[in-house]
Design a protein around this motif. Structure first.
Motif, mmCIF file in Angstrom:
data_model
loop_
_atom_site.group_PDB
_atom_site.id
_atom_site.type_symbol
_atom_site.label_atom_id
_atom_site.label_comp_id
_atom_site.label_asym_id
_atom_site.label_seq_id
_atom_site.Cartn_x
_atom_site.Cartn_y
_atom_site.Cartn_z
ATOM 1 N N PRO A 123 -3.898 -5.091 7.133
ATOM 2 C CA PRO A 123 -2.926 -4.029 6.807
ATOM 3 C C PRO A 123 -1.479 -4.520 6.804
ATOM 4 N N LYS A 124 -1.120 -5.347 7.773
ATOM 5 C CA LYS A 124 0.240 -5.889 7.806
ATOM 6 C C LYS A 124 0.507 -6.770 6.585
ATOM 7 N N THR A 125 -0.512 -7.502 6.194
ATOM 8 C CA THR A 125 -0.387 -8.366 5.022
ATOM 9 C C THR A 125 -0.121 -7.554 3.763
ATOM 10 N N ILE A 126 -0.846 -6.459 3.602
ATOM 11 C CA ILE A 126 -0.628 -5.575 2.447
ATOM 12 C C ILE A 126 0.822 -5.101 2.404
ATOM 13 N N ASN A 127 1.312 -4.640 3.541
ATOM 14 C CA ASN A 127 2.665 -4.077 3.591
ATOM 15 C C ASN A 127 3.731 -5.130 3.305
ATOM 16 N N THR A 128 3.550 -6.329 3.838
ATOM 17 C CA THR A 128 4.558 -7.376 3.631
ATOM 18 C C THR A 128 4.550 -7.868 2.199
ATOM 19 N N LEU A 129 3.368 -8.013 1.623
ATOM 20 C CA LEU A 129 3.300 -8.416 0.213
ATOM 21 C C LEU A 129 3.926 -7.360 -0.692
ATOM 22 N N GLN A 130 3.768 -6.093 -0.334
ATOM 23 C CA GLN A 130 4.397 -5.028 -1.129
ATOM 24 C C GLN A 130 5.915 -5.124 -1.046
ATOM 25 N N GLN A 131 6.431 -5.390 0.146
ATOM 26 C CA GLN A 131 7.883 -5.518 0.310
ATOM 27 C C GLN A 131 8.419 -6.739 -0.426
ATOM 28 N N LEU A 132 7.649 -7.822 -0.424
ATOM 29 C CA LEU A 132 8.068 -8.999 -1.185
ATOM 30 C C LEU A 132 8.093 -8.686 -2.676
ATOM 31 N N ALA A 133 7.088 -7.974 -3.146
ATOM 32 C CA ALA A 133 7.051 -7.576 -4.558
ATOM 33 C C ALA A 133 8.255 -6.702 -4.901
#
Length: 232
Positions: A85-95
């Motif tokens: 879940p943390k990975t999803i959120n961080t990748l979204q913020q990077l995008a």
């Protein structure tokens, strides 16, 4: 001091394409559930690339895209340590932080292909090779210990984690992948596994200075976020 100021004070390599500070910082931010801070990592690296007078605009954009690819892979690979879940959120913020012109230079198909049973077998073998490179003479002992703990544990590690995820090294090589794992274990304060993976990083080409640098970056950010950090 703000997190951006902390990042700006981290020693960085002039060879930004092969630097590790930004992938380590992104893993820490993801781990401590501060995905919104990854925009500072993107902005600082992009600004440093833009300051390079020896590159054309096209070359700068391609370099920034390469850095984003490395950030994406580091964050993705770290899910094995810090959680999906943390990975999803961080990748979204990077995008969100990545401009459209840079996104246009990024691949839009998965790096990891499992379209046939042959693909799956090849990936599993690749994962076993990486696992063996990390643990060397202790490989069989580690696998047996996992099997005795829960038969599915070793299978999951080899077939789900090492195979398709960690052993894909077209963007992050084995050394960088190991340093991502080390950073994740440090910031999540898991010293037992940290010892093994620090040795594994050395086996994959890292130096003691590389390990110390990761420790320094993680410690600075850990203090900022008030998270305890595992020490070697």
């Amino acid at each position: 001091m703000t997190v951006r100021e902390l990042l700006e004070n981290i020693q960085y390599d002039q060879d930004i394409a092969n630097d590790i500070w930004y992938i380590v910082a992104a893993v820490v931010m993801s781990s401590v559930n501060k995905p919104e801070d990854v925009k500072h990592v993107y902005n600082i690296t992009a600004e440093r690339v833009e300051q390079n007078q020896n590159l054309t605009k096209e070359e700068k954009n391609k370099l920034i895209a390469r850095i984003v690819l490395k950030l994406r892979e580091a964050i993705l690979k770290s899910y094995i340590i810090i959680g999906f879940p943390k990975t999803i959120n961080t990748l979204q913020q990077l995008a969100n932080a990545t401009p459209a012109n840079i996104k246009a230079l990024l691949p839009d198909k998965p790096l990891r292909k499992e379209e046939s049973w042959s693909d799956v077998q090849s990936i599993r073998q690749r994962g076993k090779v990486l696992f063996g490179a990390i643990y060397e003479r202790h490989t069989e002992k580690v696998i047996k210990n996992m099997y005795s703990t829960h038969p599915d544990l070793a299978q999951t590690a080899l077939y789900q984690l090492y195979g398709p995820t960690l052993s894909e090294t077209s963007v992050l090589n084995a050394k960088e992948t190991s340093l991502v794992t080390v950073a994740g274990l440090m910031i999540t304060n898991v010293p037992l596994q940290l010892v093994g993976h620090s040795h594994g990083a050395i086996h994959n080409g890292a130096t003691q200075e590389d390990i110390k640098r990761v420790q320094s970056i993680v410690s600075v950010l850990g203090d900022h976020y008030r998270f305890p950090v595992a020490k070697l």
